[in-house]
Design a protein around this motif. Structure first.
Motif, mmCIF file in Angstrom:
data_model
loop_
_atom_site.group_PDB
_atom_site.id
_atom_site.type_symbol
_atom_site.label_atom_id
_atom_site.label_comp_id
_atom_site.label_asym_id
_atom_site.label_seq_id
_atom_site.Cartn_x
_atom_site.Cartn_y
_atom_site.Cartn_z
ATOM 1 N N CYS A 263 0.827 -1.202 0.000
ATOM 2 C CA CYS A 263 0.000 0.000 0.000
ATOM 3 C C CYS A 263 0.867 1.259 0.000
ATOM 4 O O CYS A 263 0.459 2.306 -0.504
ATOM 5 C CB CYS A 263 -0.966 0.004 1.181
ATOM 6 N N ARG B 185 -5.766 -4.797 2.129
ATOM 7 C CA ARG B 185 -4.551 -5.396 1.567
ATOM 8 C C ARG B 185 -3.843 -6.263 2.615
ATOM 9 O O ARG B 185 -3.377 -7.366 2.316
ATOM 10 C CB ARG B 185 -3.641 -4.270 1.078
ATOM 11 N N ILE C 78 -8.154 0.734 2.201
ATOM 12 C CA ILE C 78 -7.294 0.112 1.195
ATOM 13 C C ILE C 78 -6.140 -0.610 1.874
ATOM 14 O O ILE C 78 -5.806 -1.762 1.539
ATOM 15 C CB ILE C 78 -6.771 1.176 0.210
ATOM 16 N N CYS C 79 -5.530 0.052 2.843
ATOM 17 C CA CYS C 79 -4.397 -0.555 3.557
ATOM 18 C C CYS C 79 -4.841 -1.779 4.363
ATOM 19 O O CYS C 79 -4.177 -2.826 4.334
ATOM 20 C CB CYS C 79 -3.762 0.478 4.485
ATOM 21 N N TYR D 166 1.722 1.970 -3.507
ATOM 22 C CA TYR D 166 0.515 2.293 -4.266
ATOM 23 C C TYR D 166 -0.034 3.678 -3.947
ATOM 24 O O TYR D 166 -0.135 4.547 -4.831
ATOM 25 C CB TYR D 166 -0.517 1.198 -3.984
ATOM 26 N N CYS E 129 0.487 3.776 7.505
ATOM 27 C CA CYS E 129 -0.871 3.823 6.947
ATOM 28 C C CYS E 129 -1.740 4.801 7.733
ATOM 29 O O CYS E 129 -2.563 5.529 7.160
ATOM 30 C CB CYS E 129 -1.499 2.440 6.967
#
Length: 455
Positions: free
Chosen positions: A16, A95, A91-92, A19, A27
């Protein structure tokens, strides 16, 4: 196959940090930085919106009004800030939970998980409006995504067809009087301005007449009196079931003229408002901006629609001998010919969603369809997920203005996302993003986004 497998492995193993937050390894700091970027931007946006709404009431606000406005600004700002920061955090977390990125987990599923939760922070009376707005942009984006895959194909004037069907449905509800009971909405105020209060329902007890009580004598056009009588009939002839007071012909003609003038005035007024700085600088290109055919588009669309709607409605009342709300359907469809003058996709999709919403409310009230709890929040979550997916992975399917909006409120984060590891997904995400960034002229003024919070 080996090359494709290698690309898939790169996409799955992408972190992440690589990304979405290469400027920080944390994060939590990434999500916090996103919130700190969105908060002042959304505060400006909602501050302007709420203050304009307060001013447009046309009266001096009370202390209660000021407190309610301030609370609304802060609550809406908190909603948008929470939505953006939770999206990054989701998102983190997704993942880490799955061990890597899939096509659906790079943006779609994280957004789906947090959007409806975020909407719960917004004021209840604003949730439906937000869901309608997101659905409006989302359905257009989804169509472009399907079109890029060759699954659907646009047809000429498709937006006009959608607009015509939607307006026809709204006009039927207006004539049936449903706008006063199960389908209350401010949209009908606009329709009332366009077609007039005379066509408003519910209808009175219909007056049924199958034939005229007394036949009018034929006119002798050899005398001037005949022409005067013909003119008088033109001004006064109307069916007993017609809801208007004047004759049908002047009713239809004036009914078309007023919306035409109003539409032209509105379009010209908006252009003048948007060009105030140029006007004061004496740099306004009047012929190019104002005195052109484009300034007539909205007026022509509204005027022709009203003219054809009223002409058809009166014609049906004369032919059938009574009035009925069902006449709004053929009248609305014929009136939609005028909408060819203003083929606007945004307006078409807004009217589509509004008509579907009100038809659903009507069906739920009558027990024809089940009432879905928290439907607005579900709708918002679904289409927000579509928008987030398209904004990141399929940027060319997104409205450029919406991409620019997300880039601005995110503190220049969106354009910094590294999408190269996702080449295995086959949609050319990085190339699409680069083309949109170049088209919008987005330039980094700093190697870091706002509130980078590098760790």
């Amino acid at each position: 196959m080996a090359a494709q497998s290698k690309l898939a492995e790169i996409a799955f193993n992408c972190t992440c940090q690589e990304y979405i937050h290469p400027w920080t390894s944390s994060c939590a700091c990434s999500a916090a930085g996103m919130m700190m970027s969105i908060f002042p931007a959304s505060l400006r946006i909602y501050g302007t919106v709420y203050l304009l709404a307060l001013i447009m009431r046309g009266r001096i606000p009370s202390l209660k009004d000021v407190r309610r406005t301030a609370a609304g600004i802060l609550q809406s700002t908190a909603f948008l800030s929470l939505n953006g920061s939770l999206f990054i955090l989701a998102i983190c977390l997704v993942r880490q939970l799955l061990g890597g990125f899939y096509f659906s987990t790079a943006s779609l599923i994280p957004s789906l998980l947090v959007s409806s939760i975020s909407l719960a922070a917004e004021r209840p009376e604003r949730r439906t409006a937000l869901a309608m707005y997101v659905a409006n942009v989302g359905i257009e984006t989804l169509w472009k995504m399907l079109e890029s895959r060759g699954l659907v194909r646009s047809i000429p004037n498709g937006q006009v067809l959608i607009m015509g069907l939607s307006v026809t449905a709204l006009m039927y509800m207006y004539r049936a009087g449903l706008h006063k009971t199960v389908a209350k909405d401010a949209t009908f105020k606009g329709l009332g301005v366009i077609v007039g209060k005379e066509e408003e329902g519910p209808l009175k007890t219909p007056t049924v007449t199958t034939s005229q009580s007394s036949r009018q004598r034929p006119l002798n056009f050899r005398s001037i009196t005949a022409y005067l009588q013909l003119y008088d009939r033109f001004l006064t002839t109307k069916h007993p079931s017609c809801p208007h007071k004047r004759g049908c012909a002047p009713y239809a003609l004036l009914g078309g003229l007023k919306p035409f003038l109003g539409g032209v005035g509105l379009q010209v007024g908006l252009k003048l408002l948007l060009n105030i700085p140029k006007i004061f600088q004496l740099k306004m290109q009047w012929r190019k901006q104002i005195f052109n055919k484009g300034s007539l588009q909205l007026g022509l669309a509204l005027g022709i629609f009203s003219l054809l709607f009223k002409t058809t409605s009166c014609g049906l009342r004369h032919s059938c001998g009574y009035d009925s709300a069902i006449f709004a359907i053929p009248a609305g469809l014929l009136g939609s010919i005028g909408l060819l003058q203003f083929p606007n996709t945004t307006v078409a999709l807004y009217l589509m969603w509004k008509s579907l919403q009100l038809l659903y409310n009507w069906g739920a009230a009558e027990g024809w369809v089940p009432e879905v709890p928290h439907f607005a929040m579900i709708l918002y979550g679904l289409f927000t997920a579509v928008l987030c997916h398209a904004t990141i992975l399929e940027a060319q399917s997104m409205r450029p203005s919406y991409y620019k909006f997300i880039e601005t409120i995110s503190g220049s984060r969106l354009s910094r996302f590294n999408l190269k590891p996702f080449e295995a997904f086959g949609v050319g995400s990085q190339d699409q993003a680069n083309q949109v960034i170049n088209k919008l002229g987005i330039v980094w003024n700093s190697p870091y986004p706002k509130f980078a919070m590098s760790v």
